[in-house]
Design a protein around this motif. Structure first.
Motif, PDB file in Angstrom:
ATOM      1  N   ILE B 396      10.125   0.414  -6.963  1.00 20.08           N
ATOM      2  CA  ILE B 396       9.260   0.200  -5.690  1.00 20.08           C
ATOM      3  C   ILE B 396       7.962  -0.319  -6.490  1.00 20.08           C
ATOM      4  N   ASP B 397       7.303  -1.548  -5.921  1.00 19.89           N
ATOM      5  CA  ASP B 397       6.176  -1.904  -6.145  1.00 19.89           C
ATOM      6  C   ASP B 397       5.086  -0.888  -5.613  1.00 19.89           C
ATOM      7  N   PHE B 398       4.821   0.069  -5.984  1.00 18.95           N
ATOM      8  CA  PHE B 398       4.065   1.149  -5.368  1.00 18.95           C
ATOM      9  C   PHE B 398       2.823   0.764  -4.794  1.00 18.95           C
ATOM     10  N   GLU B 399       2.030   0.184  -5.565  1.00 17.84           N
ATOM     11  CA  GLU B 399       0.543  -0.077  -5.493  1.00 17.84           C
ATOM     12  C   GLU B 399       0.471  -1.120  -4.333  1.00 17.84           C
ATOM     13  N   ASN B 400       1.476  -1.815  -3.982  1.00 15.75           N
ATOM     14  CA  ASN B 400       1.225  -2.760  -3.066  1.00 15.75           C
ATOM     15  C   ASN B 400       1.973  -2.415  -1.719  1.00 15.75           C
ATOM     16  N   LEU B 401       2.325  -1.341  -1.609  1.00 17.49           N
ATOM     17  CA  LEU B 401       3.267  -1.003  -0.523  1.00 17.49           C
ATOM     18  C   LEU B 401       2.335  -0.922   0.750  1.00 17.49           C
ATOM     19  N   PRO B 402       2.593  -1.237   2.042  1.00 18.37           N
ATOM     20  CA  PRO B 402       1.791  -1.066   3.182  1.00 18.37           C
ATOM     21  C   PRO B 402       1.586   0.555   3.442  1.00 18.37           C
ATOM     22  N   GLU B 403       0.468   0.587   4.127  1.00 22.47           N
ATOM     23  CA  GLU B 403       0.231   2.047   4.353  1.00 22.47           C
ATOM     24  C   GLU B 403       1.025   2.531   5.690  1.00 22.47           C
ATOM     25  N   GLU B 404       1.524   3.843   5.621  1.00 27.57           N
ATOM     26  CA  GLU B 404       1.921   4.452   6.955  1.00 27.57           C
ATOM     27  C   GLU B 404       1.519   5.714   7.402  1.00 27.57           C
ATOM     28  N   GLU B 405       2.019   6.304   8.039  1.00 25.86           N
ATOM     29  CA  GLU B 405       1.419   7.888   8.580  1.00 25.86           C
ATOM     30  C   GLU B 405       2.691   8.670   8.417  1.00 25.86           C
ATOM     31  N   ALA B 406       2.190  10.059   8.439  1.00 23.12           N
ATOM     32  CA  ALA B 406       3.311  10.751   8.183  1.00 23.12           C
ATOM     33  C   ALA B 406       3.789  11.312   9.622  1.00 23.12           C
ATOM     34  N   ASP B 407       5.027  12.172   9.391  1.00 27.34           N
ATOM     35  CA  ASP B 407       5.567  12.536  10.527  1.00 27.34           C
ATOM     36  C   ASP B 407       4.698  13.592  11.454  1.00 27.34           C
TER      37      ASP B 407
END
Lengths: 116, 583, 580
Positions: B396-407
């Motif tokens: 996974i291209d970690f540094e370019n992942l979109p941001e998400e929220e936690a549950d």
């Protein structure tokens, strides 16, 4: 024993320097003991005490002639001072008998006689 | 003001403060003298002999890592002779080291490997011989593989001098020298507190965290299982280092990543940190106002500290907060509160936690209270380094992942929760809420600078209402004795308490300096990591644990109130004296 | 009562037989002259004179005659015994090569008596220092004397004391390093056992000079007698007020404690010794900082060897100038050597620096036991090297030995003849260093081990032509990159034997041949057919049945089956087994 002052040290030095007397010295460093000096020393001490001979038996350090241990130095008035080597209890008794009592040197065991 | 001296390195003139080592001085003129046993975080042990340099006027070669540069010295750091000797020494070390790079946990991340590659070593001039010493995996947290040990001495120094645990020492001598607990016993039978500082400083694969990534992959692939995950505060500030970023907060990308990996719910330990504060601040209020149990109150979020106290300071057990660590709290809540709310069979839940330390691997089976949900509250612990490896394995291209929220139900946190990862953070968070509990109103200034920073023992006095509350924060276990002895002395001599509240973190810097964090930590890096957490706190609207709406909901719907019977049943634990040496 | 004593020995003969014969002849002559009641004739065992024929010493005249013939006996009796006159042409000046300064009291006093020591002038140097000299004056005197550390490094003692004195600190220490670890060296042991007070006095003077109030004796546990004698000496010194508070009534206080070593050669290295006293693992620390600045418990510490300290009272009492008259320009005073190996008179010899190796080995040592020529003399223990026969006329001092590729070291001197294999010697010393390596630094720990493996291969006939350069490569790395002297000098015996005896290495490697017949795996056993009586004793004794044949055709040893145990060689009464 009182602690020494400089003067007392000086005095003690002068006093002890004079003392002489008949003396047997047995080399009792590790080299001597490894060669059997402990038995020689014990035999000499016992015998001298038993017979009340006028000579004191003392330990001393390594003279450097380790190849000739056990070494026994004998200082008796009227006889040249010598150092016997490769002494065993038998020879030690002979030294007492001949050298100390009869004032005659023992053959074949002398390793040096010029001791400062 | 230190005196400044002038000297030459490789013909270049430079000026440095007196006492600067040749190694440090050389950096100022862009010269990198190779080293192996020297770690930037530790005093030099001078053992490997790689950093030797020539000094004009002497026949000897000196070690640059520990020799101070002197006035008018002329140093040569590289010439054919020196390089040849360094190569010989490296080859000698390699001859005593297994050729296992491809199968080793440190593959591509190993100081010996890097040095060998830098020197272009491509021959085996000396016959290889390995020492016949078995692995020690007894702690299930930190694995020892003494065959790979190059005897740099870092772990012994850390365990003896920095952590004061003395679980590791050198045994035997000469070519038979090895690292082992005294008495040649297993690590689990020694005083080892599993803090993992040894593994964080080890240059090779001789001491590594016990790798549990395989178990996680297995669980994720098991369709019967419902995998959930929590991330500790310290992880978000340091995971970036595996990808070249320092001091950057990757919280939201981490949430995205974990979902991509296959976790059905992504939680944040910071939420449980807020719960911890609710419970612990209440405990503090009780002890302060009701005096049924004695002060000072001592924090217990750090399992290495708990283990250390149970072994070495058993007389202090009564001062310990009975509250579990945020880690365990989140675990038990996931299999009770969360499971009930979402009608999931807790037997199917696999709770994985990503932690900055190796100690949590031990914590999850420490005592029966870690099974309060009816199941093992936390199933698998991974440390930051393992997560970094998993990210690379997952492609996974970690540094370019979109941001998400936690549950959100177990994922939203206040600013007070996130600063748990830095030394002094627990204290700060607790004081923010304790003030409210005791005085009924919130503090205006929520930042307590006196308890921030890397000083080994930090002391402060805070006014809560009419009372002057004295606190102490210690990090690095060698700093504990001083603090506790002050308390003991006061008790003995019937004096006023030196402290009302004490926070202890086993690792220097707090959790951000944890034993499972990325390699090559220095104080500079610790500060950067902590800074990321403090910035997260400052950016939050809600900075008090008691104001977190999800916390309020948790108590209203499930726990009733702090220190309730349910809280005690699920969120609290007991302690007992343990032997320093087993058997 | 005898008026004269005659000492007699035939120094040209190997056995007592000749001396007895000569003795009888002389005694008969004495009887003939009727002097048997005045003259005592005694056969002596050994008086340090060799190969000078019949030797006669007459006391109290103190006349020494050598190369005397039986025909001279009458002359001697007439001239010297009867008339106390000297016969010039028979006179022999016995060269007195030894000069006993360090060993001045050894064998002359009871080491367990402080009063014996005082009788010989003991503690008078301390008195002089405390009452008449400032610390700087002591340093000046030590500088004039030129005394250099006798532990092996040869560092100027005055300079070490000066550096330690210069550092300001509320606590300083002095340590006597009695961890003498070189195999075959026992000079320090003899001084500690034979004259312990001289070392104690030296240590007190050192403490006064640098400003230390506490001192330690670090004695290896393998010397229990030395430990006991020092312990006794210290307690006697306390009794007499020579240790403790207000020594000799001055305001100087000094306490000494004994610490024992625990079987580690490396703890003779000063920083490892310090670690050991501190209760830590005995491994060295990087220097700088040097112990004079940061030593025991990070305080300024002066560490001196036993022999160095034993010299100090002498220098103070007799004067630095007199001390400096002895020795060479750069190496003043005497050195005690432990002369061992294939030498007749093994023991301790103390000689002025500048004496040649040949004088030590032949004139004092009496030459080789076997009578075979000397191959080399090894000096300096495991940090030293070999000096081959052709350099035996080198005057012994620190610099000369270094130029030859060896070192003075602590004083071990091992005589070797053609039955000693140079590869084997190198392997022995390197094996010692590998055993004793503390293991802290990679160059010594692994380098020494790998070097030893190469030497073992060479000695067992599996050497390769690249091995010599491999040895040199590792040796160079160890010399430069090891943390302490043990690793830095462990390769010296290898390098030194390579320098002078590379041919022996090549013989082992290329020809699988050990000329000294020492390396067992290289020995070949064959039957010398001309001498073989075909008695089959060896056939029956061979544990692997490697000897085959018949009484008719003869017997031979199967080279492949032979395990080279040497049994056949031992049992053959006809010396028909050749071993080479």
């Amino acid at each position: 024993m009182e602690k020494l002052t400089p003067q007392k040290l000086e005095q003690l030095h002068k006093q002890k320097k004079q003392q002489q007397g008949n003396l047997i010295r047995v080399g009792m460093s590790s080299c001597g003991i490894a060669a059997g000096a402990q038995q020689v020393y014990s035999v000499l001490k016992e015998e001298v005490s038993k017979r009340g001979l006028p000579v004191s038996v003392e330990k001393c350090g390594c003279l450097g002639m380790c190849y000739a241990e056990p070494l026994v130095e004998v200082q008796v008035e009227g006889v040249p001072t010598v150092i016997y080597g490769k002494v065993n209890p038998e020879v030690a008794l002979k030294i007492l008998e001949k050298h100390v009592v009869s004032k005659m040197l023992v053959n074949d065991y002398i390793f040096t006689f010029q001791v400062e | 003001m230190a005196k400044v001296i002038k000297a030459k390195i490789n013909g270049i003139l430079l000026r440095v403060p007196e006492g600067t080592t040749i190694l440090e001085a050389a950096k100022q003129v862009q010269i990198k003298i190779p080293t192996l046993c020297k770690h930037p975080d530790l005093e030099p042990s001078a053992s490997c002999g790689i950093c030797i340099v020539k000094v004009k006027g002497s026949n000897k070669m000196l070690r640059a890592c520990c020799t101070p540069l002197e006035e008018a010295m002329e140093v040569i750091t590289h010439d054919p002779e020196i390089v040849e000797i360094r190569r010989t020494v490296i080859e000698l070390i390699l001859s005593n080291h297994p050729n296992d790079c491809l199968k080793c946990a440190r593959n591509n991340n190993c100081e010996l490997q890097k040095l060998t590659a830098d020197f272009g070593i491509n021959a085996e001039s000396f016959p290889q011989f390995l020492r016949d010493i078995p692995k020690d995996i007894s702690t299930n947290a930190v694995d020892l593989e003494p065959q790979k040990c190059i005897l740099c001495g870092r772990c012994v120094h850390v365990c003896q001098n920095l952590q004061d645990v003395w679980a590791l020492s050198f045994l035997e001598r000469g070519i038979h020298t090895r690292i082992s607990p005294a008495g040649d016993i297993q690590l689990a039978d020694s005083p080892c507190v599993k803090c993992g500082q040894c593994s964080a400083h080890c240059p090779t694969g001789a001491i590594v965290e016990q790798d549990h990534t395989a178990r996680v992959w297995e669980a994720l692939q098991d369709t019967e299982k419902y995998c959930v995950v929590q991330i500790a505060p310290a992880v978000r500030a340091s995971i970036g280092e595996a990808f070249g970023y320092t001091g950057r907060n990757f919280t939201k990308k981490l949430y995205a990543l974990l979902r991509r990996l296959g976790f059905k719910a992504v939680f944040d330990t910071n939420f449980a940190a807020d719960v911890t504060i609710m419970e612990e601040a209440s405990e503090f209020e009780e002890r302060l106002l009701k005096a049924e149990k004695p002060l000072p109150l001592i924090t217990t979020c750090c399992p290495s500290w708990v283990d250390f106290m149970e072994k070495f300071h058993t007389d202090m057990i009564e001062h310990f907060s009975s509250c579990k660590s945020p880690h365990e709290i989140l675990g038990v809540l996931s299999k009770t509160y969360y499971a009930q709310k979402n009608k999931i069979d807790p037997a199917k839940i696999v709770m994985v936690s990503i932690m900055p330390c190796t100690s949590k691997k031990y914590e999850i089976s420490r005592s029966e209270e870690m099974f309060a949900s009816g199941y093992q509250d936390i199933d698998i612990v991974l440390c930051t380094r393992e997560l970094a490896r998993m990210i690379k394995q997952a492609g996974i291209d970690f540094e370019n992942l979109p941001e998400e929220e936690a549950d959100s139900i177990l994922g939203e946190y206040s600013g007070a929760g996130v600063i748990f990862g830095a030394t002094g953070g627990v204290m700060e968070a607790a004081l923010r809420t304790a003030h409210y509990f005791i005085c009924g109103k919130d503090l205006k200034n929520v930042e307590f600078n006196q308890v921030r920073g890397l000083k080994g023992i930090k002391e402060a006095e805070i006014e809560i209402g009419a009372k002057k509350i004295r606190v102490a924060v210690a990090h690095g276990l060698s700093n504990v004795e001083f603090v506790l002895n002050k308390v003991r002395q006061a008790k003995r001599d019937n004096l006023a308490l030196p402290y009302h509240f004490i926070e202890v973190m086993a690792c220097p810097g707090g959790c951000i300096g944890g034993g499972g964090q990325p390699y090559m930590v220095t104080d500079e890096l610790r500060i950067k990591r902590a800074q990321a957490l403090y910035e997260d706190d400052a950016s939050k609207q809600i900075r008090f644990s008691h104001q977190n709406p999800y916390i309020k909901r948790l108590y209203e719907e499930f726990l009733e109130k702090p220190l309730s019977q349910k809280s005690h049943q699920l969120l609290h634990t007991r302690y007992k004296a343990r032997p320093t040496y087993r058997k | 009562m005898y008026t004269k004593t005659v000492f007699l020995k035939d120094t040209g003969a190997d056995t007592e037989e000749r001396t007895r014969q000569v003795y009888s002849v002389f005694i008969d002559l004495i009887r003939n002259h009727n002097l048997q009641d005045q003259v005592q004739v005694v056969r002596v065992a050994d008086i340090g004179i060799y190969n000078q024929g019949i030797v006669i010493e007459i006391l109290p005249d103190n006349v020494l005659y050598a190369n005397v013939k039986e025909e001279d006996f009458s002359r001697i009796i007439d001239t010297t015994i009867k008339e106390s006159k000297v016969i010039e042409d028979l006179l022999y000046k016995k060269p007195s090569k030894q000069l006993r300064i360090v060993l001045r009291n050894c064998g002359r006093i009871n080491p367990e008596s402080i009063e014996d020591y005082i009788a010989k002038g003991g503690y008078l140097a301390l008195k002089k220092v405390l009452l008449e000299m400032t610390p700087d004056a002591v340093i000046e005197e030590m500088k004039k004397s030129g005394l250099r550390g006798r532990g092996g490094a040869g560092y100027p003692t005055w300079l070490k004391w000066k550096f330690t004195r210069q550092v300001t600190a509320e606590q300083k220490y002095v340590i006597c390093n009695a961890d003498e670890g070189d195999p075959g060296a026992y000079m320090d042991r003899s001084v500690l056992e034979g004259d312990p007070h001289s070392v104690v006095e030296g240590l007190i003077i050192a403490a006064y000079t640098i400003g230390a109030s506490r001192g330690y004796f670090y004695i290896r546990a393998e010397y229990p007698l030395a430990v006991e004698r020092i312990r006794l000496a210290i307690s006697q010194a306390y009794e007499y007020g020579l240790l403790g508070k207000s020594i000799l009534g001055t305001d100087f206080d000094f306490d000494i404690e004994i610490r024992l070593g625990a079987g580690a050669f490396v703890c003779g290295e000063e920083t490892a010794l310090i670690a050991s006293i501190e209760g830590k693992r005995g491994t060295p620390r990087p220097r700088p900082p040097y112990p004079s600045v940061k030593g025991l418990w990070d305080k300024p510490t002066a560490i001196n060897n036993v022999e160095t300290l034993a010299n100090v009272p002498y220098i103070i009492l007799e004067g630095a100038d007199n001390f400096a008259k002895i020795g060479t320009a750069t190496s003043k005073g005497t050195k005690v050597f432990a002369l061992t190996g294939k030498v007749k008179n093994s023991g301790l010899v103390e000689v002025p620096m500048g004496i040649t190796l040949r004088e030590i080995v032949y004139d004092i040592g009496g030459g080789t036991i076997s009578g075979k020529p000397i191959k080399a003399v090894q000096t300096g223990g495991p940090s030293g090297g070999v000096v081959p026969e052709e350099y035996l006329d080198t005057p012994v001092d620190y610099e000369n030995l270094q130029k030859l590729g060896s070192i003075m070291g602590s004083g071990g001197m091992i005589v070797m003849d053609e039955d000693d294999c140079m590869v084997d010697i190198a392997r022995f010393y390197l094996g010692f260093c590998v055993d004793e390596s503390c293991g802290k630094c990679a160059p010594c720990r692994i380098g020494g081990f790998q070097m030893l493996k190469v030497l073992e291969r060479i000695a067992s006939g599996k050497g390769k032509s690249a091995d010599i350069s491999l040895l040199k490569r590792i040796a160079f790395a160890m010399q430069k990159a090891s943390l302490c002297g043990l690793g830095q000098t462990a390769a010296n015996p290898v390098l030194s034997t390579l320098r002078y005896f590379e041919n022996e290495y090549k013989e082992h490697i290329d020809e699988r041949y050990c000329r000294a017949a020492k390396c067992v795996e290289l020995l070949n056993y064959t039957i010398i057919q001309e001498k073989c009586k075909r008695c089959t004793v060896c056939v029956n004794q061979c544990p692997v049945k490697a000897i085959a044949g018949s009484r008719e055709t003869g017997f031979s040893i199967n080279v492949d089956t032979c395990i080279k145990c040497g049994r056949c060689f031992e049992v053959c009464k006809f010396k028909a087994i050749a071993r080479k």
